[in-house]
Design an enzyme around this catalytic site. Structure first.
Site, mmCIF file in Angstrom:
data_model
loop_
_atom_site.group_PDB
_atom_site.id
_atom_site.type_symbol
_atom_site.label_atom_id
_atom_site.label_comp_id
_atom_site.label_asym_id
_atom_site.label_seq_id
_atom_site.Cartn_x
_atom_site.Cartn_y
_atom_site.Cartn_z
ATOM 1 N N CYS A 1 39.429 37.428 49.019
ATOM 2 C CA CYS A 1 39.450 38.868 48.763
ATOM 3 C C CYS A 1 40.871 39.420 48.868
ATOM 4 O O CYS A 1 41.538 39.241 49.888
ATOM 5 C CB CYS A 1 38.551 39.591 49.766
ATOM 6 S SG CYS A 1 38.633 41.385 49.627
ATOM 7 N N CYS B 1 41.528 42.055 51.948
ATOM 8 C CA CYS B 1 41.546 41.658 53.358
ATOM 9 C C CYS B 1 43.000 41.473 53.797
ATOM 10 O O CYS B 1 43.885 41.237 52.966
ATOM 11 C CB CYS B 1 40.778 40.356 53.556
ATOM 12 S SG CYS B 1 38.979 40.517 53.401
ATOM 13 N N HIS C 1 35.838 43.058 56.100
ATOM 14 C CA HIS C 1 35.317 42.806 54.758
ATOM 15 C C HIS C 1 33.820 43.074 54.660
ATOM 16 O O HIS C 1 33.318 43.510 53.611
ATOM 17 C CB HIS C 1 35.599 41.351 54.367
ATOM 18 C CG HIS C 1 35.123 40.992 52.983
ATOM 19 N ND1 HIS C 1 35.866 41.214 51.851
ATOM 20 C CD2 HIS C 1 33.943 40.440 52.554
ATOM 21 C CE1 HIS C 1 35.197 40.814 50.784
ATOM 22 N NE2 HIS C 1 34.028 40.341 51.180
ATOM 23 N N ASN D 1 33.466 53.967 44.680
ATOM 24 C CA ASN D 1 32.358 53.306 44.006
ATOM 25 C C ASN D 1 31.815 52.265 44.982
ATOM 26 O O ASN D 1 32.569 51.431 45.474
ATOM 27 C CB ASN D 1 32.819 52.585 42.739
ATOM 28 C CG ASN D 1 33.382 53.536 41.702
ATOM 29 O OD1 ASN D 1 32.931 54.667 41.592
ATOM 30 N ND2 ASN D 1 34.359 53.087 40.956
ATOM 31 N N HIS E 1 34.951 44.347 49.206
ATOM 32 C CA HIS E 1 35.561 44.935 50.401
ATOM 33 C C HIS E 1 35.402 46.465 50.371
ATOM 34 O O HIS E 1 35.563 47.079 49.313
ATOM 35 C CB HIS E 1 37.051 44.579 50.432
ATOM 36 C CG HIS E 1 37.704 44.818 51.749
ATOM 37 N ND1 HIS E 1 37.992 43.799 52.628
ATOM 38 C CD2 HIS E 1 38.127 45.936 52.354
ATOM 39 C CE1 HIS E 1 38.571 44.291 53.704
ATOM 40 N NE2 HIS E 1 38.656 45.602 53.555
ATOM 41 N N HIS F 1 36.221 49.917 50.008
ATOM 42 C CA HIS F 1 37.433 50.568 49.524
ATOM 43 C C HIS F 1 37.066 51.663 48.525
ATOM 44 O O HIS F 1 35.950 51.732 48.018
ATOM 45 C CB HIS F 1 38.370 49.564 48.841
ATOM 46 C CG HIS F 1 37.882 49.101 47.500
ATOM 47 N ND1 HIS F 1 36.816 48.241 47.335
ATOM 48 C CD2 HIS F 1 38.308 49.397 46.238
ATOM 49 C CE1 HIS F 1 36.617 48.009 46.050
ATOM 50 N NE2 HIS F 1 37.507 48.710 45.351
ATOM 51 N N GLN G 1 39.211 54.620 45.567
ATOM 52 C CA GLN G 1 40.368 54.751 44.688
ATOM 53 C C GLN G 1 40.825 56.210 44.638
ATOM 54 O O GLN G 1 40.077 57.119 45.005
ATOM 55 C CB GLN G 1 40.024 54.269 43.281
ATOM 56 C CG GLN G 1 39.603 52.802 43.218
ATOM 57 C CD GLN G 1 39.295 52.359 41.808
ATOM 58 O OE1 GLN G 1 40.170 52.320 40.938
ATOM 59 N NE2 GLN G 1 38.036 52.020 41.556
#
Length: 353
Positions: free
Chosen positions: A70, A73, A116, A156, A167, A169, A171
């Site tokens: 990933c 991470c 993660h 999302n 992971h 996250h 934007q």
């Protein structure tokens, strides 16, 4: 909060947001990366009047890598990622495969936690507050770029939404124009203000929802409700009680209370369809006033806009998704399978713990 800005091997900016003021961030990106080259451009549709980002370079972006590869991470030993340090609280960096870049805006990735296997709903209130502070800081910084007119912080969540990295996250898109969705709100805002002799449409909507049956939860500084004309099966709008145009306008009391309220909403979303269902896929995004001129929306200024977060899922019932088919995709006329009042009732009755 401590903020530390650095550069990745290809020149992109990376910013650590730490809970402790004594944290030192001096790790160097050891990857042999060449400078990022993008082909992003914005084209305006002459018939619809909206804009489309053309970003063909994104075809090569990372797609569902195994967990031990990933890129979000922390770096560990010889396994190098987008984050050079071996740990982090929250981090923001320029997207390696941006939809918008240069004169066409900017795209950033926000990692909520180094864990993660976690999710935003698993964060502590302290961690969620740190993410709120990061969103606010990036909104401020990006608003000063000459190519940026509007800043959109969003998440999302879930493969059903199209997420390619598991992971936790989100934007941040910094657009070089006012987005079509916001432009529609501003036109409605201007028309309502003229028709009522100055009444604010956002205030009227919030007042009406508070008096109705679609409120999901409310606190001293925040109100969450399912909107009257919800587009999605389960959709919640979260408003601060005091109208502000953007994240920068929130006062300390609202900031302090936000984590508890938002985490409660996310945890309720994960329980809509029952204990044995997989995590609920969703999209959550902050709607903020544009930073550019609003002359085309006569009589409306930035302070007339109301910051709010919209949270919705495309899952309509257990094992079934809401697909955007002919009416929605072809004509932008949504058909909702769930009555908003029933959705609000379900979200009120599910316990988050």
């Amino acid at each position: 909060m401590k903020k530390t800005s650095t550069r990745l091997a290809d020149g992109r900016e990376l910013i650590y947001y730490d809970l402790r003021d004594d944290t030192v961030r001096d790790a160097v990106d050891r990857r042999p990366l060449e400078r990022t080259v993008t082909t992003s451009e914005v084209r305006r549709d002459p018939l619809l009047g909206d804009s489309v980002a053309i970003a063909s370079h994104r075809q090569g972006r990372t797609y569902h890598p195994p967990a031990d590869e990933c890129p979000l991470c922390p770096s560990q030993g010889d396994r190098l990622s987008e984050i050079p340090d071996s740990s982090y609280d929250a981090v923001v960096f320029e997207n390696r495969f941006p939809s918008l870049a240069g004169d066409s805006g900017r795209c950033e990735v926000v990692c909520f936690t180094s864990d993660h296997n976690s999710s935003f709903a698993d964060l502590t209130e302290e961690q969620a507050r740190l993410v709120l502070d990061a969103w606010t800081d990036r909104t401020s910084e990006l608003s000063h770029l000459p190519s940026v007119e509007q800043v959109f912080c969003f998440e999302n969540r879930g493969a059903e939404i199209g997420v390619t990295l598991g992971h936790p996250h989100g934007q941040i898109y910094a657009y070089p124009f006012t987005t079509p969705r916001t432009a529609l709100m501003l036109r409605s805002l201007a028309a309502h203000k003229e028709a009522t002799g100055g009444e604010n449409l956002f205030d009227a909507v919030l007042e009406g929802e508070l008096a109705g049956e679609r409120v999901v939860l409310e606190s001293e500084h925040w109100v969450a409700f399912v909107p009257y004309a919800a587009h999605w099966p389960y959709e919640v709008h979260l408003y601060p009680r005091r109208r502000v145009p953007d994240l920068l306008g929130l006062d300390e009391d609202a900031r302090t209370e936000f984590p508890k309220v938002y985490l409660e909403l996310l945890r309720r979303f994960d329980r809509i369809f029952g204990e044995n269902e997989p995590p609920t896929p969703y999209i959550a995004g902050w709607h903020q006033a544009p930073f550019g001129q609003l002359e085309e929306f006569e009589g409306v200024g930035r302070d007339d806009f109301a910051l709010h977060l919209e949270l919705f899922t495309i899952r309509r019932t257990s094992g079934k998704l809401k697909f955007l088919a002919g009416s929605e995709s072809g004509m932008n006329v949504f058909i909702n399978d769930i009555r908003p009042e029933a959705a609000a009732q379900r979200l009120r009755e599910v316990a988050s713990s």
